[in-house]
Design an enzyme around this catalytic site. Sequence first.
Site, PDB file in Angstrom:
ATOM      1  N   SER A 117       0.958  -1.181   0.068  1.00 49.08           N
ATOM      2  CA  SER A 117       0.008   0.066   0.063  1.00 49.08           C
ATOM      3  C   SER A 117       0.948   1.365  -0.025  1.00 49.08           C
ATOM      4  O   SER A 117       0.386   2.429  -0.157  1.00 49.08           O
ATOM      5  CB  SER A 117      -0.889  -0.107   1.088  1.00 49.08           C
ATOM      6  OG  SER A 117      -0.387   0.131   2.473  1.00 49.08           O
ATOM      7  N   LYS A 155       0.825   4.011   6.971  1.00 52.76           N
ATOM      8  CA  LYS A 155       0.390   4.973   5.961  1.00 52.76           C
ATOM      9  C   LYS A 155       0.743   6.403   6.103  1.00 52.76           C
ATOM     10  O   LYS A 155       1.304   6.941   7.103  1.00 52.76           O
ATOM     11  CB  LYS A 155      -1.126   5.102   6.115  1.00 52.76           C
ATOM     12  CG  LYS A 155      -1.821   3.629   5.824  1.00 52.76           C
ATOM     13  CD  LYS A 155      -2.128   3.382   4.238  1.00 52.76           C
ATOM     14  CE  LYS A 155      -2.885   2.168   4.092  1.00 52.76           C
ATOM     15  NZ  LYS A 155      -2.048   0.974   4.660  1.00 52.76           N
TER      16      LYS A 155
END
Lengths: 195, 195
Positions: A117, A155
């Site tokens: 990701s 993230k």
Amino acid sequence: MVSDKQKNILNFINIFVEKNGYAPSVREICAGVGLKSTSTVQYHLEKLINSGYLQKNYKKSRALTIKSQNPKNKIPILGEIAAGSLLMAEENVIGTVNYPRSEETSELFALSVSGDSMIDEGIHEKDLVIINKSVQIKNGDIGAFLINNTEGTIKFLRKIDGKSYLVPANKNYKNILVNENVQPIGKVVSLIRDM
Amino acid sequence: MVSDKQKNILNFINIFVEKNGYAPSVREICAGVGLKSTSTVQYHLEKLINSGYLQKNYKKSRALTIKSQNPKNKIPILGEIAAGSLLMAEENVIGTVNYPRSEETSELFALSVSGDSMIDEGIHEKDLVIINKSVQIKNGDIGAFLINNTEGTIKFLRKIDGKSYLVPANKNYKNILVNENVQPIGKVVSLIRDM
DNA sequence: GTTTTATTCGAACAAATGTGCTAATATTAA
DNA sequence: TTAATATTAGCACATTTGTTCGAATAAAAC
């Protein structure tokens, strides 16, 4: 303050540790510095300890440590972040990594990256990210988060229209709204990749 | 090869050493990993030693050392790769970095990445790449090369139609044919990024 | 000189520690 | 299932090792 013999002993211990990876016994120090009595060594060790050059552990063998040695630079690598139990539980530690670029290694730990990701930010699967759990994750930072007390993830933290989101660096993933299910763990301060 | 319990023990030793500066005794390992018999620990230690994870000194107490843990872990960071003069000249060293993951640190050095020609491989400007100069760069590897005795660069090495090319991980850059002007320096074995 | 302090030795002791042996139990393979 | 292998336990033993005490010697201070 400390005599030549004491410096001699300290030096012997230093070299011995470097060479063998563990400290010498009292009798090995005897032989090493040319003394015949263990109690003489004991005598000097006490002086060195009182002068702050050495540390000892009562009645434990080879438990001498030289003070002011290099900062401990091994930090734990955590595996799965166990639900609820906040980190650092020993059963989560799957190894350690040397990371000598910081003083405050107790604030640090490492996570092995799973998933892609953050691929567009050059963070790959299997990379090791170093996380400082006492550094607040600010807008734009890359941080480690715990989602639903279950899943750990890396993230970006981004504020969009007044709300905070976990933003991946991969178009195939969606932003995650930061709510009570998202728990910040710490800022990603470094990345290590072995190839 | 090694069981979970053995990993558990190895990890306990690691953490113990980190914490105390000396290795645990057999009985301390017992308590630490939840085993009641010293001989069980002995049994696992032997396995770990045979598997090459540990070293022991016969009949010496607390004389366990974890293998592949090398104190000499500082490797030089080179700046511009000076023309002609092959590396390592002291004037090219702009710093050092601790890199304790390898035995043969004398074969290693670090380069600070300049440019974005490997961006698609997650290698960014300012990243530090660790290069092993005694590991041959094989087809498909990422390596460091010296071009025209002047410019250092990080690229894939790829064989295409029988010829070798330096291949960037960025469409904006072209492949470079490997000829006498291209000199291999070493294989990129690791990457470190501070953020 | 005498006194004080620092250093060394020897011996003995108790505790810590690694090791060896046998047996029991659990796990895996056949 | 049975057989083989892996793991664990318990106990005893021999050393290693830290510690302690008293005394002798050397060096420094007075």
